[in-house]
Design an enzyme around this catalytic site. Structure first.
Site, PDB file in Angstrom:
ATOM      1  N   TYR A  87       0.853  -1.188   0.000  1.00  0.00           N
ATOM      2  CA  TYR A  87       0.000   0.000   0.000  1.00  0.00           C
ATOM      3  C   TYR A  87       0.890   1.240   0.000  1.00  0.00           C
ATOM      4  CZ  TYR A  87      -4.184   2.786   1.035  1.00  0.00           C
ATOM      5  OH  TYR A  87      -5.227   3.681   0.958  1.00  0.00           O
ATOM      6  N   ASN A 168     -14.476   4.731   5.183  1.00  0.00           N
ATOM      7  CA  ASN A 168     -15.451   4.249   4.195  1.00  0.00           C
ATOM      8  C   ASN A 168     -16.651   5.172   3.974  1.00  0.00           C
ATOM      9  OD1 ASN A 168     -13.904   1.876   3.641  1.00  0.00           O
ATOM     10  ND2 ASN A 168     -14.674   0.987   5.539  1.00  0.00           N
ATOM     11  N   ASN A 194     -20.790  -4.598  -2.404  1.00  0.00           N
ATOM     12  CA  ASN A 194     -20.937  -5.177  -1.074  1.00  0.00           C
ATOM     13  C   ASN A 194     -19.798  -4.787  -0.138  1.00  0.00           C
ATOM     14  OD1 ASN A 194     -19.324  -6.799  -2.820  1.00  0.00           O
ATOM     15  ND2 ASN A 194     -19.283  -8.388  -1.243  1.00  0.00           N
ATOM     16  N   SER A 195     -18.838  -4.004  -0.639  1.00  0.00           N
ATOM     17  CA  SER A 195     -17.764  -3.509   0.218  1.00  0.00           C
ATOM     18  C   SER A 195     -18.334  -2.465   1.180  1.00  0.00           C
ATOM     19  CB  SER A 195     -16.656  -2.877  -0.622  1.00  0.00           C
ATOM     20  OG  SER A 195     -17.132  -1.680  -1.247  1.00  0.00           O
ATOM     21  N   ARG A 217     -19.499  -9.829  -7.052  1.00  0.00           N
ATOM     22  CA  ARG A 217     -19.071 -11.162  -7.492  1.00  0.00           C
ATOM     23  C   ARG A 217     -20.175 -12.176  -7.220  1.00  0.00           C
ATOM     24  NH1 ARG A 217     -15.944 -13.498  -4.582  1.00  0.00           N
ATOM     25  NH2 ARG A 217     -15.640 -11.996  -2.890  1.00  0.00           N
ATOM     26  N   ARG A 219     -21.610 -15.735  -5.938  1.00  0.00           N
ATOM     27  CA  ARG A 219     -21.253 -16.535  -4.769  1.00  0.00           C
ATOM     28  C   ARG A 219     -22.427 -17.435  -4.420  1.00  0.00           C
ATOM     29  NH1 ARG A 219     -19.628 -11.745  -1.522  1.00  0.00           N
ATOM     30  NH2 ARG A 219     -19.363 -10.943  -3.640  1.00  0.00           N
ATOM     31  N   MET A 292      -9.176  -3.956  -6.315  1.00  0.00           N
ATOM     32  CA  MET A 292      -9.188  -5.223  -5.592  1.00  0.00           C
ATOM     33  C   MET A 292      -8.859  -6.420  -6.475  1.00  0.00           C
ATOM     34  SD  MET A 292     -12.199  -4.889  -2.715  1.00  0.00           S
ATOM     35  CE  MET A 292     -13.541  -4.633  -3.861  1.00  0.00           C
ATOM     36  N   TRP A 315      -8.684   9.513  -3.062  1.00  0.00           N
ATOM     37  CA  TRP A 315      -8.048   8.961  -1.870  1.00  0.00           C
ATOM     38  C   TRP A 315      -8.446   9.829  -0.693  1.00  0.00           C
ATOM     39  CZ3 TRP A 315      -2.127   9.047  -0.545  1.00  0.00           C
ATOM     40  CH2 TRP A 315      -1.866   8.103   0.453  1.00  0.00           C
TER      41      TRP A 315
END
Length: 383
Positions: A87, A168, A194-195, A217, A219, A292, A315
């Site tokens: 990072y 967030n 969903n983050s 995604r 699942r 990600m 950012w």
């Protein structure tokens, strides 16, 4: 090495003999400790390199600082990336007990316990968060510069929401407001829905009457996830597999005929994100705040020529650097007023462990679970 508010302050015993510096950790891992922190000396797998260490009491704060006790501090994906060394931010470094260590943590809720003589606007009992990146929030009692702190409306926030407010929800709010002037009835397109940021985007947009098209995604429990995001206020939720269906673009064009999509939020990148850009209208902004998939973001030149696409990055740490303390506190008040739902979470309380070794083992067990896909937000309580 980062200079701390408390650097070179020496403690004295009753006999007035010098002992370790304020930043120093005790050399005994099993003695009764006043404070604890999560530290590392080399970058790597968090479940292997992070450990818990005890440290001595903190003296009264310097004139421009306050002593704070961290109540809860989350372990965010970016925190894990910092420990891994992938990072673009340096962790807080201190010389402790004769060795250089890094103290983890970028976010957390702290309570003011003592105020320096020159500090104004803060008092004992206030809830605060740090606007300074990588301030070592995985610790219990610390002295921090007052100018780096943001006061929270404690009566409007739960501990969990306060501990997770600076990264967030703040990212979500600013991306929805800083790039496109959105009105009620407008559309926003996002991946990683969903983050924690994605869920905040859904909630904030819904409260303002802004519609969202969300991608996640696939699942085994996809129906449950779609239901969960819909309850938060999502207008439509799809898996990335749906991008292969040509009828999707036709449906989106019908839904957005009067309000073409002008804002897309990206935290994934890779080919699925490229495919999503086909759903955008003219003069749209594509704002990236993560990657990600660990794949590059490739975009066809035609989007820039014929649709006038504008791509930008965001950012939240940079935002804090560029805004005043008053502006930071106004943002926190705005977020508190929105009354966002707490993220699903688990509190990892390490304050009562009998030794640092026992606390480290407990911490590493949870970090291993996170590495294997544990979906809840983990918050540390160290003192």
């Amino acid at each position: 090495m980062l200079r701390l508010c408390t650097t070179r302050y020496a403690l004295r015993t009753a006999a007035q003999s010098h002992i370790k510096l304020v930043g120093s950790f005790s050399t005994s891992a099993t003695r009764s400790a006043v404070n604890r922190a999560v530290v590392f000396t080399e970058k790597g797998n968090p479940a292997e390199v992070l450990r818990v260490k005890s440290y001595d009491p903190v003296p009264p704060p310097p004139p421009d600082c306050v002593n704070v006790r961290f109540r809860l501090s989350p372990i965010n994906p970016s925190d894990v990336n910092v420990v891994q060394g992938v990072y673009p931010a340096s962790p807080m470094q201190m010389e402790l007990s004769g060795e250089d260590v890094f103290v983890g943590g970028n976010e957390g809720l702290a309570e003011v316990v003592e105020v320096g003589s020159d500090v104004e606007g803060l008092r004992e009992g206030d809830w605060v968060v740090s606007g300074k990146a990588q301030s070592g929030t995985w610790s219990s009692l610390r002295a921090l510069r007052a100018e780096d702190l943001i006061k929270l409306p404690a009566d409007q926030l739960s501990e969990v929401n306060a501990a997770t407010i600076t990264v967030n929800p703040a990212t979500a709010y600013n991306m929805l407001h800083d790039f496109v002037e959105l009105q009620e009835g407008d559309w926003v397109l996002q991946n990683g829905a969903n983050s924690a940021v994605g869920q905040a985007v859904i909630q904030i947009a819904a409260r303002k009457g802004i519609k969202t098209i969300n991608f996640v995604r696939n699942r085994p429990d996809i129906d449950h996830l779609i239901s969960q995001l819909t309850q938060l206020g999502a207008t439509h939720v799809f898996t990335y597999d749906a991008l292969a269906d040509k009828s999707l673009a036709k449906h989106v064009k019908q839904w957005t005929a009067e309000r073409p999509i002008r804002l897309m939020l990206n935290c994934v990148s890779g080919p699925d994100t490229t495919a999503m850009t086909r759903l955008l209208g003219d003069d749209a902004h594509l704002v990236s705040y993560g990657a990600m998939s660990k794949k590059p973001l490739s975009l066809p030149t035609s989007l820039f020529i014929f649709k006038n696409l504008c791509t930008q990055g965001f950012w939240q740490s940079r935002w804090y650097k560029q805004h005043t303390r008053q502006e930071r506190e106004e943002l926190m008040q705005t977020l508190a007023d929105l009354k966002l739902k707490e993220p699903e979470h688990e509190v990892l309380d390490l304050s009562g462990e009998s030794s640092d070794e026992a606390a480290t083992q407990k911490l590493r067990e949870v970090l291993t679970k996170m590495e294997q896909g544990f979906s809840k937000k983990v918050l540390l309580r160290l003192g």
